[in-house]
Design a protein around this motif. Structure first.
Motif, PDB file in Angstrom:
ATOM      1  N   ARG A  23     -10.305   0.199  -2.765  1.00 32.75           N
ATOM      2  CA  ARG A  23     -10.822   1.354  -2.032  1.00 32.75           C
ATOM      3  C   ARG A  23     -10.369   1.308  -0.573  1.00 32.75           C
ATOM      4  O   ARG A  23     -10.043   2.349   0.012  1.00 32.75           O
ATOM      5  CB  ARG A  23     -12.357   1.377  -2.123  1.00 32.75           C
TER       6      ARG A  23
ATOM      7  N   SER B  58      -4.904   7.085   3.069  1.00 34.35           N
ATOM      8  CA  SER B  58      -5.392   8.400   3.476  1.00 34.35           C
ATOM      9  C   SER B  58      -5.335   8.559   4.995  1.00 34.35           C
ATOM     10  O   SER B  58      -4.932   9.607   5.506  1.00 34.35           O
ATOM     11  CB  SER B  58      -6.825   8.593   2.979  1.00 34.35           C
TER      12      SER B  58
ATOM     13  N   CYS C 163       0.834  -1.203   0.000  1.00 33.76           N
ATOM     14  CA  CYS C 163       0.000   0.000   0.000  1.00 33.76           C
ATOM     15  C   CYS C 163       0.868   1.252   0.000  1.00 33.76           C
ATOM     16  O   CYS C 163       0.609   2.205  -0.737  1.00 33.76           O
ATOM     17  CB  CYS C 163      -0.915  -0.011   1.224  1.00 33.76           C
TER      18      CYS C 163
ATOM     19  N   GLN D 200      -6.934   2.600  -0.442  1.00 36.08           N
ATOM     20  CA  GLN D 200      -6.923   4.058  -0.535  1.00 36.08           C
ATOM     21  C   GLN D 200      -7.276   4.696   0.810  1.00 36.08           C
ATOM     22  O   GLN D 200      -6.637   5.666   1.234  1.00 36.08           O
ATOM     23  CB  GLN D 200      -7.900   4.516  -1.609  1.00 36.08           C
TER      24      GLN D 200
ATOM     25  N   ALA E 256       1.346   4.007  -3.302  1.00 30.43           N
ATOM     26  CA  ALA E 256       0.962   5.412  -3.173  1.00 30.43           C
ATOM     27  C   ALA E 256       1.952   6.340  -3.849  1.00 30.43           C
ATOM     28  O   ALA E 256       1.600   7.435  -4.283  1.00 30.43           O
ATOM     29  CB  ALA E 256       0.839   5.777  -1.696  1.00 30.43           C
TER      30      ALA E 256
END
Length: 247
Positions: free
Chosen positions: A221, A228, A125, A224, A129
């Motif tokens: 998702r 975040s 992850c 993400q 990014a």
């Protein structure tokens, strides 16, 4: 040759009775002689359970190790005064020792595999990014920082459920308590979906695909939302300027 190696060692009845009497009196040599004599029996019991196995990931040596433990416990607990045969007495305990040992071994392997999968998801992850344009040093730094924050989140989540062991240095203990409290407060202040992802992943140790199923969204998702949330936590902690980690 194999038959000679695994065949039970037959002790004369009188000799075995004398060994049991000596072992019950604390004779270590007699105890060792009895264990050696019945080791082939433990091996046979282990082989039977190994032949009936459903988990092919565990080696026979593991079965034999736990069977040997069960045999030793049986030798230490057996009392011939009750008139029972030792093999009858030992068989149930050997089977139980193997079953209990394999259960603990399987749980440990599952925990290790789950841990590795969660770490791999966090690493991927963080790397994703950055995109293809990031240089290698930036990628390594980003992954390291994300993993460091992940470890700290796990520590904070664990301390919220149970008292964590304090570091030996009193100032270090106070620092860790403050860091955990800040992180927990920052996580509580995240948007609902990001907060749910962080708690599910770091507190309940759920992989991204299970979180996605529970939230009714895609795994991408979830990834993400995870990125975040970490970015918001890093910015918030950097703004506080009171953290041991180098952001």
């Amino acid at each position: 040759m194999e038959r000679a190696r695994t065949a039970p060692l037959m002790l004369p009845t009188q000799e075995e009775a004398a060994l049991w009497a000596a072992a019950r009196a604390g004779d270590v040599a007699a105890r060792g002689r009895l264990i050696d004599a019945y080791l082939p029996f433990a091996r046979i019991m282990a082989a039977r359970q190994y032949a009936a196995r459903v988990d092919y990931d565990i080696e026979f040596d593991d079965y034999l190790q736990y069977a040997t433990v069960g045999l030793i416990e049986s030798v230490d607990r057996f009392d011939p005064a009750y008139g029972n045969l030792f093999k009858t007495f030992a068989a149930h305990r050997i089977q139980g020792a193997v079953a209990n040992g394999l259960e603990q071994l399987s749980e440990k392997r599952v925990q290790i595999a789950t841990r590795r999968r969660l770490l791999a998801e966090r690493r991927d992850c963080a790397a994703t990014a950055l995109g293809a344009g990031a240089d290698l040093f930036q990628q390594l730094a980003e992954v390291a920082l994300s993993l460091a924050l992940g470890f700290t989140l796990e520590d904070a989540a664990g301390s919220a459920q149970a008292g964590a062991e304090a570091p030996p240095h009193p100032y270090g203990a106070l620092e860790m308590v403050q860091l955990r409290a800040r992180l927990q407060a920052l996580v509580a202040g995240l948007p609902p979906r990001e907060r749910l992802v962080i708690k599910s992943h770091y507190l309940n140790h759920l992989p991204f695909n299970q979180i996605a199923d529970s939230m009714g969204i895609s795994k991408g998702r979830v990834s993400q939302l995870h990125r975040s949330a970490l970015e918001q936590l890093r910015k918030s902690m950097h703004a506080m300027r009171a953290c041991d980690l180098a952001w």
